[in-house]
Design an enzyme around this catalytic site. Structure first.
Site, PDB file in Angstrom:
ATOM      1  N   GLU A  99      -3.203  16.111 -18.306  1.00 58.83           N
ATOM      2  CA  GLU A  99      -2.616  15.953 -16.962  1.00 58.83           C
ATOM      3  C   GLU A  99      -1.103  16.061 -17.037  1.00 58.83           C
ATOM      4  O   GLU A  99      -0.506  15.689 -18.047  1.00 58.83           O
ATOM      5  CB  GLU A  99      -2.961  14.548 -16.425  1.00 58.83           C
ATOM      6  CG  GLU A  99      -4.119  14.504 -15.463  1.00 58.83           C
ATOM      7  CD  GLU A  99      -3.748  14.940 -14.049  1.00 58.83           C
ATOM      8  OE1 GLU A  99      -2.819  15.746 -13.888  1.00 58.83           O
ATOM      9  OE2 GLU A  99      -4.404  14.466 -13.114  1.00 58.83           O
ATOM     10  N   ASP A 100      -0.495  16.503 -15.948  1.00 61.97           N
ATOM     11  CA  ASP A 100       0.965  16.540 -15.903  1.00 61.97           C
ATOM     12  C   ASP A 100       1.535  15.140 -15.669  1.00 61.97           C
ATOM     13  O   ASP A 100       2.340  14.637 -16.439  1.00 61.97           O
ATOM     14  CB  ASP A 100       1.457  17.520 -14.827  1.00 61.97           C
ATOM     15  CG  ASP A 100       0.819  17.298 -13.453  1.00 61.97           C
ATOM     16  OD1 ASP A 100      -0.056  16.415 -13.301  1.00 61.97           O
ATOM     17  OD2 ASP A 100       1.193  18.018 -12.503  1.00 61.97           O
ATOM     18  N   ASP A 103       0.243   9.115 -11.195  1.00 59.55           N
ATOM     19  CA  ASP A 103       1.050   8.415 -10.193  1.00 59.55           C
ATOM     20  C   ASP A 103       0.231   7.208  -9.715  1.00 59.55           C
ATOM     21  O   ASP A 103       0.201   6.174 -10.375  1.00 59.55           O
ATOM     22  CB  ASP A 103       1.347   9.446  -9.098  1.00 59.55           C
ATOM     23  CG  ASP A 103       2.311   8.978  -8.040  1.00 59.55           C
ATOM     24  OD1 ASP A 103       3.210   8.195  -8.345  1.00 59.55           O
ATOM     25  OD2 ASP A 103       2.169   9.413  -6.883  1.00 59.55           O
ATOM     26  N   PHE A 152      10.637  11.661  -7.279  1.00 58.49           N
ATOM     27  CA  PHE A 152       9.829  12.876  -7.260  1.00 58.49           C
ATOM     28  C   PHE A 152      10.406  13.876  -8.257  1.00 58.49           C
ATOM     29  O   PHE A 152      11.569  14.268  -8.158  1.00 58.49           O
ATOM     30  CB  PHE A 152       9.744  13.478  -5.860  1.00 58.49           C
ATOM     31  CG  PHE A 152       8.619  14.464  -5.768  1.00 58.49           C
ATOM     32  CD1 PHE A 152       7.312  14.029  -5.588  1.00 58.49           C
ATOM     33  CD2 PHE A 152       8.855  15.822  -5.936  1.00 58.49           C
ATOM     34  CE1 PHE A 152       6.253  14.935  -5.561  1.00 58.49           C
ATOM     35  CE2 PHE A 152       7.798  16.730  -5.910  1.00 58.49           C
ATOM     36  CZ  PHE A 152       6.502  16.282  -5.720  1.00 58.49           C
ATOM     37  N   ARG A 165       8.379  25.127 -10.640  1.00 57.77           N
ATOM     38  CA  ARG A 165       7.544  24.953 -11.846  1.00 57.77           C
ATOM     39  C   ARG A 165       8.191  25.577 -13.064  1.00 57.77           C
ATOM     40  O   ARG A 165       7.920  25.185 -14.192  1.00 57.77           O
ATOM     41  CB  ARG A 165       6.175  25.632 -11.648  1.00 57.77           C
ATOM     42  CG  ARG A 165       5.277  24.961 -10.639  1.00 57.77           C
ATOM     43  CD  ARG A 165       3.859  25.518 -10.782  1.00 57.77           C
ATOM     44  NE  ARG A 165       3.042  25.288  -9.603  1.00 57.77           N
ATOM     45  CZ  ARG A 165       2.385  24.170  -9.345  1.00 57.77           C
ATOM     46  NH1 ARG A 165       2.457  23.154 -10.170  1.00 57.77           N
ATOM     47  NH2 ARG A 165       1.657  24.055  -8.251  1.00 57.77           N
TER      48      ARG A 165
HETATM   49  P1  5GP Z   1      -2.116  10.420  -8.278  1.00 55.26           P
HETATM   50  O1  5GP Z   1      -3.486  10.740  -7.802  1.00 55.26           O
HETATM   51  O2  5GP Z   1      -2.049   9.790  -9.633  1.00 55.26           O
HETATM   52  O3  5GP Z   1      -1.343   9.632  -7.255  1.00 55.26           O
HETATM   53  O4  5GP Z   1      -1.328  11.767  -8.306  1.00 55.26           O
HETATM   54  C1  5GP Z   1      -1.323  12.639  -9.339  1.00 55.26           C
HETATM   55  C2  5GP Z   1      -0.823  13.977  -8.863  1.00 55.26           C
HETATM   56  O5  5GP Z   1       0.222  13.827  -7.879  1.00 55.26           O
HETATM   57  C3  5GP Z   1      -0.194  14.726  -9.997  1.00 55.26           C
HETATM   58  O6  5GP Z   1      -1.150  15.466 -10.731  1.00 55.26           O
HETATM   59  C4  5GP Z   1       0.792  15.599  -9.259  1.00 55.26           C
HETATM   60  O7  5GP Z   1       0.150  16.741  -8.774  1.00 55.26           O
HETATM   61  C5  5GP Z   1       1.222  14.765  -8.081  1.00 55.26           C
HETATM   62  N1  5GP Z   1       2.488  14.037  -8.360  1.00 55.26           N
HETATM   63  C6  5GP Z   1       2.683  12.714  -8.482  1.00 55.26           C
HETATM   64  N2  5GP Z   1       3.972  12.421  -8.724  1.00 55.26           N
HETATM   65  C7  5GP Z   1       4.613  13.614  -8.778  1.00 55.26           C
HETATM   66  C8  5GP Z   1       5.988  13.991  -9.013  1.00 55.26           C
HETATM   67  O8  5GP Z   1       6.905  13.188  -9.230  1.00 55.26           O
HETATM   68  N3  5GP Z   1       6.247  15.328  -8.976  1.00 55.26           N
HETATM   69  C9  5GP Z   1       5.285  16.269  -8.746  1.00 55.26           C
HETATM   70  N4  5GP Z   1       5.669  17.540  -8.732  1.00 55.26           N
HETATM   71  N5  5GP Z   1       3.999  15.949  -8.524  1.00 55.26           N
HETATM   72  C10 5GP Z   1       3.667  14.641  -8.548  1.00 55.26           C
END
Ligand code: 5GP
Length: 182
Positions: A99-100, A103, A152, A165
């Protein structure tokens, strides 16, 4: 200013490469003698995954899953829609989900449940970034690159509205860009 719309660089390409090399060593040691199936979550993980793969010393196969979370492009709603499923089943495989960024944890929880329901031999998670202060559901990250503050972030695969990206560093996006002022 280095890039337009960027407040500052949070993690340089060199810091990222050094950390990825350490993660690669840890993962390779843990999976010695096994064959790994690395699953990248499109599209944010591709740059990280491409670098990680090249520092792994165990045999590794690659697959991808694509999800989209409903909601605006800077927040996650927690409702995940699968846009692309795996090419092959993960049953009996040693799965490493890549995963990247984690959050709230809602996306990861949803993907993990989907993969675990297929009965892999093993299941671990490698995430480049974690925002622990934002967590809504508990998730286990087995290999983590960096803990980051609640801002962000873009670059190194991470986008805002499809852009940024390609930035080689991980950067803090200016608030005005996603709060509608710009
Ligand atoms: P979660 O379901 O954990 O809230 O969100 C995960 C997804 O939200 C990540 O895979 C990504 O796509 C997006 N996301 C959360 N924080 C960031 C951020 O700081 N920057 C970007 N570009 N995407 C984020």
């Amino acid at each position: 200013m280095l890039y337009p719309d960027i407040e500052r660089v949070l993690l340089t390409r060199q810091q990222i490469q050094e950390r990825v090399a350490v993660l690669g060593e840890e993962i390779s040691a843990d999976y010695r003698g096994k064959e790994l199936l690395a699953i990248g979550v499109l599209k944010g993980s591709v740059v990280f995954l491409a670098d990680l793969l090249r520092v792994l010393t165990v045999p590794v196969e690659l697959d991808f899953i694509a999800v989209s979370s409903y909601g605006s492009s800077s927040t996650s709603s927690g409702v995940v829609r699968f846009l692309k499923d795996l090419d092959k089943s993960v049953t009996g495989r040693e799965v490493l989900l890549v995963e990247d960024i984690v959050d709230t944890g809602l996306t990861l929880k949803c993907i993990a449940e989907h993969l675990l329901s297929q009965g892999p031999a093993g299941f671990k998670v490698c995430a480049l970034l974690d925002k622990p202060s934002r967590r809504k559901v508990p998730v286990k990250i087995d290999y983590l690159g960096f803990s980051v503050p609640d801002r962000f972030l873009v670059g190194y695969g991470l986008d805002y509205a499809g852009r940024y990206r390609n930035l080689p560093d991980i950067c803090v996006l200016q608030r005005e860009v996603y709060e509608g002022g710009k």
